[in-house]
Design a protein around this motif. Structure first.
Motif, PDB file in Angstrom:
ATOM      1  N   ILE A   1      10.846  -4.678  -1.491  1.00  0.00           N
ATOM      2  CA  ILE A   1      10.303  -3.484  -0.840  1.00  0.00           C
ATOM      3  C   ILE A   1       9.954  -2.505  -1.959  1.00  0.00           C
ATOM      4  CG2 ILE A   1      10.763  -1.528   0.691  1.00  0.00           C
ATOM      5  CD1 ILE A   1      12.707  -3.255   2.226  1.00  0.00           C
ATOM      6  N   TYR A   2       8.736  -2.010  -1.976  1.00  0.00           N
ATOM      7  CA  TYR A   2       8.294  -1.098  -3.022  1.00  0.00           C
ATOM      8  C   TYR A   2       8.320   0.332  -2.477  1.00  0.00           C
ATOM      9  CZ  TYR A   2       6.913  -5.401  -5.267  1.00  0.00           C
ATOM     10  OH  TYR A   2       6.936  -6.661  -5.828  1.00  0.00           O
ATOM     11  N   LEU A   3       8.825   1.248  -3.309  1.00  0.00           N
ATOM     12  CA  LEU A   3       9.011   2.637  -2.909  1.00  0.00           C
ATOM     13  C   LEU A   3       8.224   3.561  -3.824  1.00  0.00           C
ATOM     14  CD1 LEU A   3      12.890   2.516  -2.431  1.00  0.00           C
ATOM     15  CD2 LEU A   3      11.115   2.041  -0.725  1.00  0.00           C
ATOM     16  N   CYS A   4       7.926   4.767  -3.315  1.00  0.00           N
ATOM     17  CA  CYS A   4       7.137   5.711  -4.099  1.00  0.00           C
ATOM     18  C   CYS A   4       7.964   6.394  -5.187  1.00  0.00           C
ATOM     19  CB  CYS A   4       6.497   6.764  -3.196  1.00  0.00           C
ATOM     20  SG  CYS A   4       7.676   7.778  -2.271  1.00  0.00           S
ATOM     21  N   CYS A   5       9.287   6.517  -4.966  1.00  0.00           N
ATOM     22  CA  CYS A   5      10.126   7.210  -5.934  1.00  0.00           C
ATOM     23  C   CYS A   5      11.593   6.821  -5.745  1.00  0.00           C
ATOM     24  CB  CYS A   5       9.967   8.723  -5.808  1.00  0.00           C
ATOM     25  SG  CYS A   5      10.535   9.376  -4.224  1.00  0.00           S
ATOM     26  N   LYS A   6      12.431   7.213  -6.696  1.00  0.00           N
ATOM     27  CA  LYS A   6      13.850   6.875  -6.630  1.00  0.00           C
ATOM     28  C   LYS A   6      14.548   7.522  -5.443  1.00  0.00           C
ATOM     29  CE  LYS A   6      14.518   6.151 -11.615  1.00  0.00           C
ATOM     30  NZ  LYS A   6      15.225   6.642 -12.815  1.00  0.00           N
ATOM     31  N   GLY A   7      14.026   8.644  -4.989  1.00  0.00           N
ATOM     32  CA  GLY A   7      14.652   9.334  -3.869  1.00  0.00           C
ATOM     33  C   GLY A   7      14.701   8.518  -2.587  1.00  0.00           C
ATOM     34  N   CYS A   8      13.857   7.484  -2.492  1.00  0.00           N
ATOM     35  CA  CYS A   8      13.809   6.679  -1.262  1.00  0.00           C
ATOM     36  C   CYS A   8      14.818   5.539  -1.260  1.00  0.00           C
ATOM     37  CB  CYS A   8      12.408   6.100  -1.071  1.00  0.00           C
ATOM     38  SG  CYS A   8      11.124   7.347  -0.874  1.00  0.00           S
ATOM     39  N   ILE A   9      15.454   5.281  -2.391  1.00  0.00           N
ATOM     40  CA  ILE A   9      16.349   4.119  -2.497  1.00  0.00           C
ATOM     41  C   ILE A   9      17.483   4.201  -1.486  1.00  0.00           C
ATOM     42  CG2 ILE A   9      17.986   2.926  -4.016  1.00  0.00           C
ATOM     43  CD1 ILE A   9      16.193   3.827  -6.383  1.00  0.00           C
ATOM     44  N   LYS A  10      18.047   5.407  -1.354  1.00  0.00           N
ATOM     45  CA  LYS A  10      19.194   5.578  -0.469  1.00  0.00           C
ATOM     46  C   LYS A  10      18.872   5.170   0.972  1.00  0.00           C
ATOM     47  CE  LYS A  10      21.669   9.266  -1.121  1.00  0.00           C
ATOM     48  NZ  LYS A  10      22.131  10.681  -1.094  1.00  0.00           N
ATOM     49  N   LYS A  11      17.641   5.444   1.412  1.00  0.00           N
ATOM     50  CA  LYS A  11      17.239   5.074   2.773  1.00  0.00           C
ATOM     51  C   LYS A  11      17.250   3.553   2.962  1.00  0.00           C
ATOM     52  CE  LYS A  11      16.042   9.201   4.451  1.00  0.00           C
ATOM     53  NZ  LYS A  11      16.576   9.818   5.670  1.00  0.00           N
ATOM     54  N   ILE A  12      16.779   2.830   1.964  1.00  0.00           N
ATOM     55  CA  ILE A  12      16.773   1.367   2.047  1.00  0.00           C
ATOM     56  C   ILE A  12      18.203   0.839   2.065  1.00  0.00           C
ATOM     57  CG2 ILE A  12      15.926  -0.778   1.004  1.00  0.00           C
ATOM     58  CD1 ILE A  12      13.721   1.128   1.974  1.00  0.00           C
ATOM     59  N   GLN A  13      19.035   1.409   1.223  1.00  0.00           N
ATOM     60  CA  GLN A  13      20.426   0.958   1.168  1.00  0.00           C
ATOM     61  C   GLN A  13      21.155   1.209   2.490  1.00  0.00           C
ATOM     62  OE1 GLN A  13      21.485   3.285  -2.278  1.00  0.00           O
ATOM     63  NE2 GLN A  13      21.391   1.514  -3.661  1.00  0.00           N
TER      64      GLN A  13
ATOM     65  N   LYS B   1       0.794  -1.234   0.000  1.00  0.00           N
ATOM     66  CA  LYS B   1       0.000   0.000   0.000  1.00  0.00           C
ATOM     67  C   LYS B   1       0.824   1.281   0.000  1.00  0.00           C
ATOM     68  CE  LYS B   1      -3.988  -2.101   2.304  1.00  0.00           C
ATOM     69  NZ  LYS B   1      -4.856  -2.063   3.501  1.00  0.00           N
ATOM     70  N   THR B   2       1.732   1.445   0.991  1.00  0.00           N
ATOM     71  CA  THR B   2       2.450   2.712   1.116  1.00  0.00           C
ATOM     72  C   THR B   2       3.963   2.504   1.111  1.00  0.00           C
ATOM     73  OG1 THR B   2       2.390   2.616   3.534  1.00  0.00           O
ATOM     74  CG2 THR B   2       0.599   3.795   2.436  1.00  0.00           C
ATOM     75  N   CYS B   3       4.655   3.553   0.748  1.00  0.00           N
ATOM     76  CA  CYS B   3       6.120   3.554   0.779  1.00  0.00           C
ATOM     77  C   CYS B   3       6.579   3.603   2.232  1.00  0.00           C
ATOM     78  CB  CYS B   3       6.648   4.769   0.016  1.00  0.00           C
ATOM     79  SG  CYS B   3       8.418   5.054   0.185  1.00  0.00           S
ATOM     80  N   PRO B   4       7.463   2.708   2.694  1.00  0.00           N
ATOM     81  CA  PRO B   4       7.873   2.708   4.100  1.00  0.00           C
ATOM     82  C   PRO B   4       8.754   3.891   4.471  1.00  0.00           C
ATOM     83  CG  PRO B   4       9.185   1.141   2.865  1.00  0.00           C
ATOM     84  CD  PRO B   4       8.131   1.639   1.928  1.00  0.00           C
TER      85      PRO B   4
END
Length: 459
Positions: A344-356, A319-322
């Motif tokens: 893990i699904y994200l709303c945009c590319k800007g969130c990738i760094k947080k997951i990494q 449902k939502t980007c974590p």
């Protein structure tokens, strides 16, 4: 915040005592009827306030006024005409229960030489809390007078001010946290007190009270222009996403009071609106930013791709980007990040760094206990069953965020600490919360579950 307070003065609680050779009898109430022991007179509530501002109860030909203050309880007695009745030969006892605490505490009521029966006890620690008081008096009328009083312990001016400052949190002029510039300064706005961070902000409020009456800085959103180029170059990165400004299009300009904050995209606006003081601290460095929890390490391989139709069911379930707490799909096709074999699904590319940076944290948020690594039980015990946390706890502390008992940030009262709840780790803000967890572990695990937090297993 809900907490059962243990009042130091209450440790002096006396056992049921005899007064003037008469045993103070207990009384109990049931819905719709009262039981009064033989020889007792049950007081009835009157509608008017007493001469000293307390509440009045009618008992036969007498009226009893009860006054509750931070210094204890007082009883004045009057006849039907409202004239004072001497209580010098009277005695009594009160049984006090604090809201949220099942235990009752008993105190003597003795003449104070000023016309009242007094039970001196420090109630300042429960200012603003409701108390239930059972009162029994002897030596004043032919029979024992018995009644119940429900009252709220009044707060002092200092306590009221502290509570108002805690609610307001930030200066509506500068956007800085109240207290970051010394003691907050109060300003009268249409008969209501408003607090600002320093004397320098007072004139701004007085010159335009309607603008600041809400107690929060005005937040306005625009697109940055060429005139913002120098400020953008100085700020460099978005404080929400830690992404270079301009990397996701023209930066967004958010004015918090008179201070600009530049963001990488519209998705970050909600974060600024929710916690303006936090992000002002990050951008302008006033020293109030909380230190981050240490990131956990992982050896899982991380790969990034654009989601496809095959991911539709998983996206609908998540449902939502974590990272941003935004609906998936609201900012374009969701990004798919594989952490090992878990998506893990994200709303945009800007969130990738947080997951990494914190993969274990976001796996815990998205997938729950099935993907949470277990944490050690702990070796450094601060009290029996209460342990200091270690680096392995960091991602789960970040996911839980608040103490389930107090609903306070985990570091607000010296924590976080770790306790064992039926084989799972629950993090608490202070050792005092451990007793509630131990009494009802499944209740508190369920509270966390309702908040989207699945506690890690303890190994």
């Amino acid at each position: 915040m809900k907490r059962t307070l243990i009042i130091t003065a209450f440790s002096l609680a006396m056992s049921a005592s005899s007064v003037f050779g008469q045993t103070i009898q207990s009384q109990h109430n049931h819905a719709g009827h009262n039981h009064v022991m033989p020889g007792m007179t049950q007081a009835r509530e009157a509608t008017q306030a007493g001469p000293h501002g307390g509440s009045l109860k009618q008992s036969g030909n007498l009226q009893i006024e009860t006054i509750v203050s931070q210094g204890g309880l007082k009883m004045f007695v009057y006849d039907r005409a409202g004239q004072p009745v001497s209580v010098d030969r009277g005695r009594g006892a009160v049984s006090v229960r604090v809201e949220g605490n099942a235990k009752r505490y008993r105190y003597d009521l003795l003449p104070d030489g000023k016309g009242a029966l007094t039970a001196p006890v420090n109630l300042s620690q429960i200012a603003g809390r409701q108390i239930d008081v059972d009162v029994q008096l002897v030596g004043i009328a032919a029979s024992t007078i018995s009644f119940n009083e429900v009252a709220t312990v009044p707060a002092s001016e200092q306590q009221l001010a502290a509570a108002a400052i805690a609610r307001q949190k930030i200066c509506p002029v500068s956007g800085k946290p109240l207290g970051s510039m010394g003691d907050p300064v109060s300003v009268d706005v249409n008969g209501q007190k408003l607090y600002v961070c320093c004397a320098g902000c007072v004139n701004a409020v007085k010159s335009d009270p309607a603008k600041y009456a809400a107690g929060r800085p005005q937040i306005t959103v625009t697109t940055a222009t060429q005139s913002d180029a120098a400020a953008i170059a100085t700020q460099k990165v978005c404080p929400v996403m830690d992404e270079p400004l301009g990397g996701m299009g023209t930066p967004i300009k958010v004015m918090v009071g008179d201070k600009p904050i530049y963001l990488c995209c519209k998705g970050c606006i909600k974060k600024i609106q929710a916690e303006p003081a936090k992000y002002l601290a990050m951008v302008y460095g006033n020293g109030t930013q909380a230190s981050a929890q240490p990131a956990a390490t992982t050896t899982a391989k991380i790969t990034v791709s654009t989601s496809t139709q095959a991911d539709a069911a998983a996206i609908a379930a998540q449902k939502t980007c974590p990272v941003m707490d935004e609906p998936l799909g609201g900012m374009g096709t969701p990004i798919k990040v594989m952490v090992g074999d878990k998506p893990i699904y994200l709303c945009c590319k800007g969130c990738i760094k947080k997951i990494q940076a914190e993969p274990a944290k976001y796996l815990a948020i998205v997938h729950g206990s099935g993907n949470q690594a277990s944490v050690p039980a702990g070796t450094e015990q601060v009290r029996e069953g209460i342990f200091k946390v270690v680096s392995a706890d960091a991602p789960f502390i970040a996911a839980q965020k608040k103490c389930p008992v107090m609903d306070e940030p985990l570091d607000a009262m010296g924590g976080p600490y770790k306790v064992n709840a039926d084989g799972k780790a629950i993090y608490i803000c202070c050792p005092g919360c451990a007793k509630k967890i131990a009494a009802e572990p499944q209740k508190w695990l369920a509270v966390l579950k309702s908040q989207g937090v699945d506690a890690p297993l303890i190994r």
